[in-house]
Motif scaffolding. Sequence first.
Motif: not given
Lengths: 298, 127
Positions: B39-40, B42, B84-85
């Motif tokens: 989901v993310f 970094e 990121d998206d």
Amino acid sequence: MAKKDEHLRKPEWLKIKLNTNENYTGLKKLMRENNLHTVCEEAKCPNIHECWAVRRTATFMILGSVCTRACRFCAVKTGLPTELDLQEPERVADSVALMNLKHAVITAVARDDQKDGGAGIFAETVRAIRRKSPFTTIEVLPSDMGGNYDNLKTLMDTRPDILNHNIETVRRLTPRVRARATYDRSLEFLRRAKEMQPDIPTKSSIMIGLGETKEEIIEVMDDLLANNVDIMAIGQYLQPTKKHLKVQKYYHPDEFAELKEIAMQKGFSHCEAGPLVRSSYHADEQVNEASKKRQAQA
Amino acid sequence: MSIPKDLRYSGEHEWVKVEGEKARIGITHFAQSELGDIVFVELPEVGAEIKADEPFGSVESVKTVSELYAPINGTVVEVNEDLDDSPEFVNESPYEKAWMIVVEPSDASEIEKLMTAEQYEEMTQED
């Protein structure tokens, strides 16, 4: 950038390490070869790398891998169940023996399609483990078995070391979180288990972070104690896939510590609480003195 | 999914692809399947130094957060902004669309010391 902000980032304390050493791959192989299922894998448990690679424990999930219920927190597959596998008890028992488990946790999918809720095979699994690993302590973690107490008796008659049945969430959120199961039925299930075998510890867990209040969590503690439950576990709800219920809040470890303190003050004999605590996390430490003697011989 | 033969692999489940003087880095199919829905992601900034065996970023899946460990030493020259998206690229296309960073290695010979596809397969195989 807006998209990033919509997402509630997971806090530091939920960080895990992928540990895929030979214990881990070895257990995976054992499960596949014996056609066994674990809730560790099916529920995508965040502790799997710690439990399998380091602690070498696993929670077996019997009666197939397809559940007849579709609870909105749970990642176990739902649908038309498979036929009961009469050889499953022996295969689970063989694997418990092979893994040399000190404490075995056995859970099951809900088999609402079966008249006995799967209690017969569940009970046979406990007996098979006892025969092959007499010193291993056994924790059973059934569904409410359709609220049929003859089924519960079948299971309790096998004299497990812990009867664990999860109430999962607070009263108000139960209809939204669980399918078919009810809050009061789970309480009754736990109370009856204790009445059937008063010396066997009973245990129940909740997930928090689904939108409950602290007062509601404390109400669960009171309700469990009123039904003679000995052990409580409290863990952070984590969304298993994007299709499941969203996390409303990540509780800080300090908040878990406070809840544990409240639970212990209220009178539980043991409370495990923490962000990554799951129903059977560190379960081997929660058995009673009589069962500890058994473990000591293992 | 088969493990691409032309890449090198670290024990922490990163892949490295040599592209001339540079190295492209991502996580393996095995790693994404262990983590679940991502989901993310970094990632570091361009210009950041990465140090072998130390975290250079993290991936968050539905149930966990896990660090990304640098397979080699180097300087980041490119970062995959698409993640990121579209963090789901990590699940859908771990070796292609979900490359994470491109680095200039401090010492290209470090890449040679990483596992080959066969060795990585051996490490992660279940049968």
